[in-house]
Design a protein around this motif. Sequence first.
Motif, mmCIF file in Angstrom:
data_model
loop_
_atom_site.group_PDB
_atom_site.id
_atom_site.type_symbol
_atom_site.label_atom_id
_atom_site.label_comp_id
_atom_site.label_asym_id
_atom_site.label_seq_id
_atom_site.Cartn_x
_atom_site.Cartn_y
_atom_site.Cartn_z
ATOM 1 N N VAL A 118 57.523 -36.901 -2.210
ATOM 2 C CA VAL A 118 58.341 -36.309 -1.149
ATOM 3 C C VAL A 118 57.606 -35.140 -0.509
ATOM 4 N N THR A 119 56.987 -34.301 -1.336
ATOM 5 C CA THR A 119 56.236 -33.166 -0.803
ATOM 6 C C THR A 119 55.104 -33.636 0.083
ATOM 7 N N ALA A 120 54.330 -34.603 -0.397
ATOM 8 C CA ALA A 120 53.207 -35.114 0.379
ATOM 9 C C ALA A 120 53.683 -35.698 1.701
ATOM 10 N N GLY A 121 54.828 -36.369 1.686
ATOM 11 C CA GLY A 121 55.352 -36.969 2.898
ATOM 12 C C GLY A 121 55.749 -35.953 3.951
ATOM 13 N N LEU A 175 45.138 -33.681 -4.852
ATOM 14 C CA LEU A 175 44.926 -32.433 -5.583
ATOM 15 C C LEU A 175 45.825 -32.341 -6.806
ATOM 16 N N MET A 176 47.099 -32.686 -6.629
ATOM 17 C CA MET A 176 48.088 -32.448 -7.674
ATOM 18 C C MET A 176 48.318 -33.626 -8.619
ATOM 19 N N ALA A 177 48.209 -34.844 -8.138
ATOM 20 C CA ALA A 177 48.587 -35.999 -8.958
ATOM 21 C C ALA A 177 47.812 -36.094 -10.270
ATOM 22 N N GLU A 220 49.298 -34.762 7.938
ATOM 23 C CA GLU A 220 47.915 -35.132 7.664
ATOM 24 C C GLU A 220 47.420 -34.600 6.330
ATOM 25 N N ASP A 221 48.007 -33.520 5.863
ATOM 26 C CA ASP A 221 47.576 -32.924 4.587
ATOM 27 C C ASP A 221 48.261 -33.557 3.383
ATOM 28 N N GLY A 222 49.211 -34.462 3.621
ATOM 29 C CA GLY A 222 49.961 -35.038 2.521
ATOM 30 C C GLY A 222 49.100 -35.764 1.519
ATOM 31 N N ALA A 223 48.175 -36.593 1.998
ATOM 32 C CA ALA A 223 47.309 -37.352 1.093
ATOM 33 C C ALA A 223 46.396 -36.399 0.308
ATOM 34 N N LEU A 267 50.456 -23.444 -12.024
ATOM 35 C CA LEU A 267 51.829 -23.342 -11.519
ATOM 36 C C LEU A 267 52.105 -24.372 -10.431
ATOM 37 N N GLY A 268 51.083 -24.672 -9.635
ATOM 38 C CA GLY A 268 51.275 -25.624 -8.546
ATOM 39 C C GLY A 268 51.636 -27.004 -9.041
ATOM 40 N N HIS A 269 50.937 -27.494 -10.052
ATOM 41 C CA HIS A 269 51.256 -28.848 -10.524
ATOM 42 C C HIS A 269 52.576 -28.868 -11.298
ATOM 43 N N LEU A 270 52.923 -27.746 -11.958
ATOM 44 C CA LEU A 270 54.201 -27.709 -12.675
ATOM 45 C C LEU A 270 55.396 -27.787 -11.715
ATOM 46 N N ALA A 271 55.192 -27.368 -10.470
ATOM 47 C CA ALA A 271 56.257 -27.500 -9.483
ATOM 48 C C ALA A 271 56.625 -28.952 -9.259
ATOM 49 N N HIS A 272 55.707 -29.864 -9.578
ATOM 50 C CA HIS A 272 55.954 -31.301 -9.455
ATOM 51 C C HIS A 272 56.187 -31.952 -10.818
#
Length: 494
Positions: free
Chosen positions: A107-110, A122-124, A114-117, A203-208
């Motif tokens: 959802v965030t990427a969507g 980065l996070m997946a 253009e930066d979604g992918a 912290l960034g990846h924990l947000a997901h």
Amino acid sequence: MSHADAAVVGTGPNGLAAAVTLARAGMTVDLFEAADEAGGGLRTRPLFDSGVDHDICSAVHPLAPASRFFREFDLAARGVELLHPEFSYAHPLAGGRAGIVHRDLDVTAGRLGEDGARWHRLMAPLVKHSRGVVDLMLSGQRSRPADGRGALLLAGRVLRHGTRFADGSGFTGEEARALLTGVAAHAVGKLPSPTSAAVSMLLGHLAHGSGWCVPRGGSARIADAMAEDLLAHGCTLYTGHEVRRLDELKGYRVVLLDIGVRGLLRLAAEALPRSYSRQLAAFRYGPGAAKADFLVSDPIPWTNREVGRAGTVHLGGTQAEMFRQETLNHQGVPTDEPFVLVVDPAASDPGRARPGKRPVWAYAHVPHGDTRDPVDLVRRRIEQYAPGFSDTVLASCGISAAAFEQYNPNYVGGDIGSGAMNLYQAVARPAPRLDPYRTPVPGVYLCSAATPPGPGVHGMCGYLAARSALRRECGIRTAPVLSPMRTAPYERKT
């Protein structure tokens, strides 16, 4: 004289975690807290209205459900409900734009165009290897990582995002750049830097993943659950009891200190070897934090209404503006547009609000030792992105960076991280030693955020210090079981 086996001085999350670990290994523990209530950064109380509780220090806890200590301690099984906001965090920009991070990575990427992918790439992988990433970052930094893949993922991303060439790292839109940099600013220091990049990845990846959680009823619920477990295991908590000298603790087999470096020097100055004292004296502190609390009549009127559905809001402007602002703080230069973190607890926990009354929590990053009252600084900063906020304020109070040290001596100059988080001190806290928790004084260990892995409500400094003490003083190498048992109502002695 007490007949307990161990003493713990200071009852922040690390002191409580240390005591829980010792008690679960079969030791009896006395805890000493100078304040009138336990918890350290985990305190919640009314400030303006008896029906509205405010978190005094920490409010949002991304590390609580992720760290090894709390995974095993199992807050949920103890009745502590960690609530997930609709959006983990948001970053408003000029003109009503905002970057929004949903717990769902797709959802965030969507939402990032253009930066979604790029955000997803980065996070997946970090989300996939989250356990390894978290356990590496929240470790004593002295052993080989159990998950080599997680270490490699972190290393590459820190190099890419933590240097002076980190001008966006492939992101073309300001929303994605601001979202990542706002998380990096949690390191409270110069931007960009390797440590801020590591913090942004953690912290960034924990947000997901496990999320940026808010405890139902406030942060004190976490401290209460830990205190209840200690009481159930025969431990005793003494509040309003300041330990001024180390020799007051003679007779205890093990002593763990949830105090900062300066506190250790004051408490044990005569017992410490000169070489170790010199190392401690060289310890450096970072920029300060200044706290503002508001009682408001209505939800914050963000220009972008989606921002109000986020658990945490970062106010810092563009990536370039945050780079400049945080670097000025690092250099000791005050400005009128600080980086500000804002939390409306009732957005995640409606029970925190009353008709026409709700709490708002905010921190501003300011230079070390800054003496300014932060209320107007923070109010104006919120007003930039939420015109009309001032009209909703019923009451307010602030605590400057300089005054924060009076509230908690570990926060020297307002440094809520108990020491600068530069690359050297991120590893060699509080001094370059193979065992950073063990002091040269026999049986005495340091367990505060001045030891690895550093600041945050994760309990790992206390857990790792207690494990070190158990190995060296008691020959206990097996990790004690921390899962819930029967607990009694929380009591304290004064």
